[in-house]
Scaffold this active site. Structure first.
Site, short mmCIF file in Angstrom:
data_model
loop_
_atom_site.label_atom_id
_atom_site.label_comp_id
_atom_site.label_asym_id
_atom_site.label_seq_id
_atom_site.Cartn_x
_atom_site.Cartn_y
_atom_site.Cartn_z
N GLU A 64 0.82 -1.22 0.00
CA GLU A 64 0.00 0.00 0.00
C GLU A 64 0.85 1.27 0.00
O GLU A 64 1.80 1.41 0.77
CB GLU A 64 -0.90 0.01 1.24
CG GLU A 64 -1.78 1.24 1.30
CD GLU A 64 -2.51 1.38 2.64
OE1 GLU A 64 -2.58 0.40 3.39
OE2 GLU A 64 -3.01 2.50 2.90
N SER A 71 -4.28 5.50 -0.28
CA SER A 71 -5.61 5.03 0.04
C SER A 71 -6.54 6.20 -0.25
O SER A 71 -6.31 7.30 0.21
CB SER A 71 -5.64 4.65 1.52
OG SER A 71 -6.84 3.98 1.81
N ARG A 89 6.99 5.99 1.72
CA ARG A 89 6.84 4.73 1.02
C ARG A 89 7.21 4.86 -0.45
O ARG A 89 7.68 3.90 -1.07
CB ARG A 89 5.42 4.19 1.18
CG ARG A 89 5.17 3.68 2.59
CD ARG A 89 3.87 2.94 2.73
NE ARG A 89 3.70 2.47 4.10
CZ ARG A 89 2.66 1.77 4.54
NH1 ARG A 89 1.69 1.46 3.70
NH2 ARG A 89 2.59 1.38 5.79
#
Length: 425
Positions: A349, A352, A390
């Site tokens: 992920e 989102s 990330r």
RNA sequence: GGAAGAGUGGCUGAGCGGUUGAAGGCACCACCCUGGAAAGGUGGCACAGGGGCAACUCUGUCGCGGGUUCGAAUCCCGCCUCUUCCGCCA
């Protein structure tokens, strides 16, 4: 927060919708509370009406110089009863409110069934993972010689903190700048700078409180308590709290690059290595405040805005529609973007995007004036565009070279003094 | 941090213990007037909650919370925010 009218009118429907996402709503408790509330509220208001009437009479009589002792006597005993009833009623309403604040949103019909991550549905896969002709390293090994320093982070603050220096720090900044520029210049979002500390009301508005206090960092300052934002969704969305905006002002599209602070309570042992799961990480957030009829259109659009970043960085990813059980508290529908991480040989992920419909708006009292001129709740959406830390991980892993250097993605070079390659000194 | 002043509807702003969501103005909506526009006229125009099949009706809200009172926008206490001045600070 759910509409209490929905609970009154279609309790069974709400209960079964909540059941789908694994939430057991105490229908019996709610009904009992509602029953008491109804009786008590009616009684209290009748009493108030009586009191108001009598007071009015006293005023009129006094103006005419008449004797008021008879009416005064009639009202005399009412005060205590009224005070008791009012106190009981407000306690009851607080109880109902508390109950409601802890109930998650109802899922949209299009959301896949299921109770865990395993039931999420892949919507599309974009880009092809690169074939490496050498043994891939994970981002911690790639990053360490280049300035990604976990030991210093741990020394300064503890586990789940990172210290970056040199080209890595700059790459991190370049990513954030690039994301922010893309969302503002290509997708029409207004750049915002917001507080990193907020009051409890703001967190209630977006749904982090009262239920998820344990996930937040907080600060005590004199008598007041402030919380570090877990995402700028909180500040961006709360900008319309208690506001009635003109219909023409919609959609409101906001973005901000901020640090995010999360205690990561309950995730002990997960992703402890590296910067996948940190107490502090940067994120470029997108928020849209839209007309209720436009929110699902906006959701698809926002997913595209997040995807654009990954496409421009040429990172392989997939889009996943979260199943009911895996969605966040306030979401009616959520798409996750998962980026390819070669060292983990899997998608992880990185963004989102959620439509909260009126769930947050109801808590926020965020409204617009509709065609009839009446205030109506807006719909709110939020999404990462993207999580910077990330993304750094993904770049380090996907752009690593056999000699330990990392190629700078083309699109970031203008932000890096046209540096094309990061290597150890 | 200290001192002074202020917070009333979409905006402006009167009221400062008594029959009233709250004068006046602006904005907005409807209708009238007008060849059209402007001006003018009449009416409407806060939010939330409850009860009722409905017509309708009741309750709460004048920054927030508490208190005094038969009755509070109005009096008292605490808090918050804003403005100005002083102090301090990047």
């Amino acid at each position: 927060m759910l509409d209490i009218q929905a609970l009154r009118n279609d309790l069974d429907g709400v209960v079964s919708a909540l059941k789908k996402r694994g939430f057991d709503f105490d229908a019996a408790g709610f009904l009992a509370l509602e029953q008491t509330r109804k009786t008590l509220q009616t009684r209290t208001q009748d009493l108030q009406a009586k009191r108001n009437n009598a007071s009015k009479l006293i005023g009129m009589a006094k103006a005419k110089g008449e004797d008021v002792s008879a009416v005064m006597a009639e009202v005399a005993g009412m005060g205590d009863q009224l005070k008791a009833d009012e106190a009981q009623l407000s306690a009851l309403q607080a109880q109902l409110q508390a109950l409601l604040l802890n109930v998650p949103n109802l899922p949209h019909d299009s959301v896949p069934a299921g109770l865990s991550e395993a039931d999420n549905v892949e919507v599309r896969k974009v880009g092809v993972p690169r074939q490496f002709d050498f043994a891939v390293k994970d981002h911690t090994d790639v990053g360490a010689p280049l300035g990604l320093d976990f030991d210093t982070g741990i020394k300064l603050s503890g586990a789940r903190f990172t210290f970056m220096r040199g080209a890595i720090a700059k790459l991190h900044r370049a990513l954030a700048q690039f994301m922010l520029d893309t969302q503002t210049e290509q997708h029409g979002y207004t750049e915002c700078y917001t507080p990193y500390m907020v009051n409890a009301d703001s967190l209630i508005g977006t749904g982090q409180l009262p239920k998820f206090e344990a996930d937040l960092f907080s600060l005590n300052h004199n008598d007041s308590k402030l919380y570090l934002i877990p995402t700028s969704e909180v500040t961006l969305t709360n900008s319309v709290r208690d506001e009635i905006v003109a219909m023409e002002a919609l959609p409101i599209k906001l973005t901000a690059h901020t640090p995010c602070f999360r205690s990561e309570a309950g995730s002990y042992g997960r992703d402890t290595k590296g910067m996948i799961r940190q107490h502090q990480f940067d994120k470029v957030e997108m928020v849209q405040i839209v007309h209720p009829s436009k929110s699902y259109e906006a959701l698809e659009e926002m997913v595209g805005h997040a995807e654009r970043i990954l496409q421009d960085l040429a990172l392989p990813y997939r889009v996943v529609s979260l199943c009911v059980g895996d969605m966040g508290f306030g979401a009616a529908k959520t798409y996750d973007l998962e980026v390819w991480l070669p060292a983990q040989n899997t998608y992880r992920e990185i963004s989102s995007v959620s439509n909260c419909e009126a769930f947050q708006a109801r808590r926020l009292q965020a409204r617009f004036r509709n065609e009839a001129g009446k205030p109506e709740l807006v719909h709110t959406l939020n999404g990462s565009g993207l999580a910077v830390g990330r993304t750094l991980v993904a770049v380090l892993e996907n752009y690593q070279n056999a000699d330990g250097s990392v190629t700078v993605p083309e699109i970031l070079r203008p932000y890096m003094n046209n540096l094309a390659l990061i290597h150890a000194d």
